[in-house]
Design an enzyme around this catalytic site. Structure first.
Site, short mmCIF file in Angstrom:
data_model
loop_
_atom_site.label_atom_id
_atom_site.label_comp_id
_atom_site.label_asym_id
_atom_site.label_seq_id
_atom_site.Cartn_x
_atom_site.Cartn_y
_atom_site.Cartn_z
N LYS A 240 -3.95 -3.65 0.75
CA LYS A 240 -4.85 -2.89 1.85
C LYS A 240 -6.41 -2.52 1.10
O LYS A 240 -6.39 -2.49 -0.31
CB LYS A 240 -4.76 -1.53 2.32
CG LYS A 240 -4.89 -0.05 2.28
CD LYS A 240 -6.11 0.13 1.31
CE LYS A 240 -5.76 1.56 0.55
NZ LYS A 240 -7.37 1.67 -0.29
N ASP B 49 -1.58 6.40 3.75
CA ASP B 49 -1.65 4.99 3.51
C ASP B 49 -0.54 4.21 4.43
O ASP B 49 -0.79 3.39 4.43
CB ASP B 49 -1.79 4.00 2.41
CG ASP B 49 -3.61 4.41 2.22
OD1 ASP B 49 -4.09 4.60 2.90
OD2 ASP B 49 -3.61 4.03 0.73
O1 C5P Z 1 -1.45 10.62 0.88
P1 C5P Z 1 -1.48 10.58 -0.38
O2 C5P Z 1 -0.26 11.47 -0.72
O3 C5P Z 1 -1.02 9.36 -0.86
O4 C5P Z 1 -2.23 10.88 -1.10
C1 C5P Z 1 -2.31 10.83 -2.60
C2 C5P Z 1 -3.46 11.41 -3.03
O5 C5P Z 1 -5.03 11.53 -2.61
C3 C5P Z 1 -3.52 13.59 -1.97
O6 C5P Z 1 -2.05 13.57 -2.86
C4 C5P Z 1 -4.32 13.74 -2.00
O7 C5P Z 1 -4.78 14.52 -3.40
C5 C5P Z 1 -5.31 12.66 -2.15
N1 C5P Z 1 -6.23 12.38 -0.56
C6 C5P Z 1 -6.26 13.42 0.29
N2 C5P Z 1 -7.40 12.46 1.39
C7 C5P Z 1 -6.82 11.85 1.96
C8 C5P Z 1 -5.52 11.05 1.08
C9 C5P Z 1 -5.15 11.72 -0.34
O8 C5P Z 1 -7.71 14.37 -1.21
N3 C5P Z 1 -7.33 11.87 3.28
#
Ligand code: C5P
Length: 320
Positions: A20, A155
């Protein structure tokens, strides 16, 4: 998501998941849970990982994971040990949903650069959900798969859906655009990955340092972005491409400024950092233009890819 075919005795299921990019990404102040509220336009592009699941695994290691990677991908940067990869977590959550342990040998064929801002890890997790669902004939409803995907990562639901979609919340609440002008458009992208990845939490944390005044609420995708998408005009879309994580990514990786400048000097309509970076993507007007821009960039950068978007989300490509 692809149409479902009932099969409980399958020996191998291969599911393809796209990378993406974010055509628009507005980021707000961190929430109490540490995540950032965001408003984004996701687009799935034609760069794919293939995930194959076969009967396998064992009592101690339910999901045995291995990986092969394209030349431009640093496969050694992907953790494979039990419990270290989102693929394992996807199997655990899907298994828990059905009250059973899901065993499988899972092979990932990686073409999506690692830690590149292209959601490669999320794509593998989304593909694993669908591959294991089919391998074990679980018939998990799409809404349940989306809910499990949201638990796996911000994502991951978009990786299931693909296309061009709005994302809000922490990115996990996705709504595909229904306007045929947006659905049927084809955009041409030149993709310049970086040899070294960037950590997403690090880029978000740096965003907070650089923009301590970011609003806690009210991040939205402006109407002009949606109008530009519907126009199918690359010049108009080029004017509205935006990414709040670009500034922190460039501050952490000043070399990316040169990449963006090189792409625009090579004739791209507009260049932008994808998600939390470091991959840079360049909007081009059509196939010939994308090939021209890519060829010029290859004089300076080892890996330059061409991809179109939008493409479908995870879909089964093989079942034997
Ligand atoms: O959701 P995911 O585990 O893929 O996100 C990885 C990291 O990216 C999270 O631990 C966070 O630090 C950051 N993140 C964030 N805000 C979001 C998405 C991701 O701070 N909306």
């Amino acid at each position: 998501m692809s149409a479902r075919t009932a099969h409980g005795d399958g020996r191998s299921v291969t599911v393809r998941a796209p990378a993406k990019i974010n055509l628009y990404l507005a980021v707000g102040a961190p929430r109490p849970d540490g995540y950032h509220p965001l408003a984004t336009v996701y687009q799935a592009i034609g760069l794919y990982d293939d995930v194959t699941a076969r009967p396998g695994g064992s009592g101690t290691v339910p999901v045995q994971l291995d990986l092969t990677a394209s030349d431009h991908v640093d496969g050694s940067a992907v953790p494979l040990a039990p419990g270290t990869n989102l693929v394992h977590r996807a199997a655990e959550l899907l298994g828990a949903h059905h009250g059973r342990t899901l065993r499988a040998d899972v092979h990932v064929e990686k073409d999506i650069p690692v830690a590149g801002g292209l959601a490669g890890g999320s794509a593998d997790a989304a593909a694993t959900l669908v591959a294991l669902d089919r391998l074990h004939d679980l018939q998990t409803p799409d809404d349940d798969l989306l809910a499990i995907a949201a638990e796996l990562g911000s994502d991951v639901p978009f990786c299931l859906l693909g296309g061009t979609a709005a994302g809000v919340g922490r990115g996990e609440q996705v709504a595909p655009y229904a306007d045929p002008a947006i659905v049927d458009a084809t955009w041409w992208w030149v993709v310049v990955p970086s040899r070294e990845g960037l950590s997403t939490p690090r880029v978000f944390a740096h965003h907070d340092r650089l923009r301590p005044d970011a609003a806690a609420e009210g991040v939205v995708v402006p109407d002009r972005v949606i109008a530009a998408l519907a126009s199918q005009d690359p010049e108009l879309l080029g004017q509205v491409l935006h990414n709040d994580l670009q500034l922190p990514a460039l501050d952490l990786r000043p070399d990316l400024v040169d990449v963006l400048e090189a792409g625009e000097a090579a004739g791209a309509v507009r260049g932008i950092v994808s998600g939390s970076g470091p991959t840079c993507v360049f909007l081009c007007t059509d196939a010939d233009h994308a090939r021209e821009v890519a060829e010029r960039l290859r004089a300076a950068y080892d890996v330059v890819l061409v991809a179109t978007g939008p493409v479908a989300g995870v879909h089964r490509v093989e079942y034997v």
